[in-house]
Design a protein around this motif. Structure first.
Motif, PDB file in Angstrom:
ATOM      1  N   ASN A  94       4.594  -1.093 -12.379  1.00  0.00           N
ATOM      2  CA  ASN A  94       3.541  -2.001 -11.906  1.00  0.00           C
ATOM      3  C   ASN A  94       4.087  -3.168 -11.081  1.00  0.00           C
ATOM      4  OD1 ASN A  94       1.325  -0.616 -13.066  1.00  0.00           O
ATOM      5  ND2 ASN A  94       1.765  -1.549 -15.050  1.00  0.00           N
ATOM      6  N   GLU A 113       2.012  -2.998  -7.816  1.00  0.00           N
ATOM      7  CA  GLU A 113       0.555  -3.065  -7.985  1.00  0.00           C
ATOM      8  C   GLU A 113       0.088  -4.442  -8.451  1.00  0.00           C
ATOM      9  OE1 GLU A 113       1.936   1.111  -8.287  1.00  0.00           O
ATOM     10  OE2 GLU A 113       2.540  -0.781  -9.221  1.00  0.00           O
ATOM     11  N   THR A 114       0.826  -5.039  -9.379  1.00  0.00           N
ATOM     12  CA  THR A 114       0.354  -6.312  -9.957  1.00  0.00           C
ATOM     13  C   THR A 114       1.405  -7.422  -9.969  1.00  0.00           C
ATOM     14  OG1 THR A 114       0.944  -5.529 -12.181  1.00  0.00           O
ATOM     15  CG2 THR A 114      -1.328  -5.158 -11.439  1.00  0.00           C
ATOM     16  N   SER A 137       3.221   1.583  -3.212  1.00  0.00           N
ATOM     17  CA  SER A 137       2.475   1.897  -4.433  1.00  0.00           C
ATOM     18  C   SER A 137       2.188   3.387  -4.525  1.00  0.00           C
ATOM     19  CB  SER A 137       1.157   1.113  -4.465  1.00  0.00           C
ATOM     20  OG  SER A 137       1.416  -0.281  -4.572  1.00  0.00           O
ATOM     21  N   GLU A 138       1.994   4.024  -3.371  1.00  0.00           N
ATOM     22  CA  GLU A 138       1.738   5.466  -3.350  1.00  0.00           C
ATOM     23  C   GLU A 138       3.032   6.271  -3.522  1.00  0.00           C
ATOM     24  OE1 GLU A 138      -0.287   6.357   0.253  1.00  0.00           O
ATOM     25  OE2 GLU A 138      -2.047   5.136  -0.232  1.00  0.00           O
ATOM     26  N   GLN A 194       0.832  -1.201   0.000  1.00  0.00           N
ATOM     27  CA  GLN A 194       0.000   0.000   0.000  1.00  0.00           C
ATOM     28  C   GLN A 194       0.871   1.258   0.000  1.00  0.00           C
ATOM     29  OE1 GLN A 194      -2.414  -0.565   3.486  1.00  0.00           O
ATOM     30  NE2 GLN A 194      -3.666  -2.166   2.537  1.00  0.00           N
TER      31      GLN A 194
END
Length: 300
Positions: free
Chosen positions: A124, A127-128, A113-114, A110
């Motif tokens: 990514n 994220e993925t 990613s920010e 979390q």
């Protein structure tokens, strides 16, 4: 995230005889911890944190993860694992050699990613790629080390004090880039071993070490213990950290050295006792292992 990791580390310290290292902040949401355990085992109890991925690398010793299924995974030097901190709640870790040295990298998906590291923006990875490739359904992934991962992980250790943090930051990014392009295959992933398989491998180990005067082939062991030869070789290496041949040779050489020091047996007799029908072959093997001839070793 730091407070959660410090609490986990403190819980481990209460159980360990020795734990070296502190939590080091590398980037927002990415932290590093060096671990040196001197213990036989410890349990992990913490709240499930599916948003945090933990990467563990074994540098020395061996760590055994006892899965909830009852199966076991063996991490030997060079091997590493990835899992969410939901997967490792209520786990038991054992250290067969009584020591363990390695490192852990914690990634808060979390937070990172920010605020991703500048070089990884738009990749990514957080994220993925990491959660979907390595942590799908919170299942852990255990990977065998290779030359490339060894180069990456080895640079985390033994750096000058003034260069430690730059190396830690750079090598963490390199590791993440390596993972992002790696295609998982069955040959890369370490196998889980059932209790019965482990029992058979330990029984085979005991037969080989108790009867070193005998030369038993893998095919003969496979037929006697009803285990596939490939499974036998792979399981033995996972559990004992080396191949059957290398492990038994080490036992043979150590036993021969002990007999040279503690008995008056001739070198030919000692050679036969540890499985060599030729004194010259034994002498060559002993010199390769100890860098000295058996006769010279006995004199020393």
């Amino acid at each position: 995230m730091n407070d959660e990791l410090i609490q986990i580390k403190n819980d481990a310290e209460n159980i360990q005889q020795k734990t070296a290292g502190t939590v080091i902040s590398l980037y927002p949401g990415i932290e590093l911890c060096y671990l040196t355990f001197s213990a036989n085992s410890f349990s992990v109890h913490h709240k499930a944190m599916p948003h945090i991925i933990q990467i563990n690398h074994c540098k020395a010793g061996q760590i055994v993860w006892e899965m909830k299924s009852g199966n076991r995974i063996y991490l030997n030097p060079g091997d590493f694992s990835l899992h969410t901190m939901k997967a490792c709640t209520d786990s038991m870790f054992t250290f067969p050699s009584g020591i363990y040295q390695g490192l852990s990298i914690y990634i808060d998906l979390q937070e990172v990613s920010e605020h991703p590291p500048e070089l990884l923006k738009g990749s990514n990875i957080f994220e993925t790629i990491l959660p979907e490739k390595f942590c799908r359904n919170d299942s852990p992934v255990f990977l065998a080390g290779n030359e490339q991962t060894e180069r990456i992980f080895s640079a985390f250790f033994n750096q000058p004090e003034s260069l430690k943090l730059p190396y830690q930051k750079i090598k963490t990014l390199e590791l993440l880039l390596y993972l992002s392009k790696t295609e998982l295959t069955s040959s890369q992933q370490l196998s889980e071993y059932k209790t019965e398989q482990i029992r058979i491998i330990r029984e085979i180990h005991d037969q080989l070490t108790w009867h070193m005067e005998q030369r038993i082939t893998i095919e003969e062991l496979s037929r006697k213990y009803l285990i596939n030869p490939t499974t036998l070789k792979n399981a033995f290496k996972s559990i004992y950290g080396t191949s059957i041949a290398a492990h038994i040779k080490e036992h043979r050489m150590e036993q021969a050295a002990k007999m040279l020091k503690e008995t008056d047996k001739s070198i030919a007799e000692i050679a036969r006792a540890v499985g060599y029908d030729s004194q010259s072959k034994f002498t060559a093997a002993f010199k390769t292992y100890f860098k000295v001839l058996p006769k010279e070793y006995r004199k020393k």
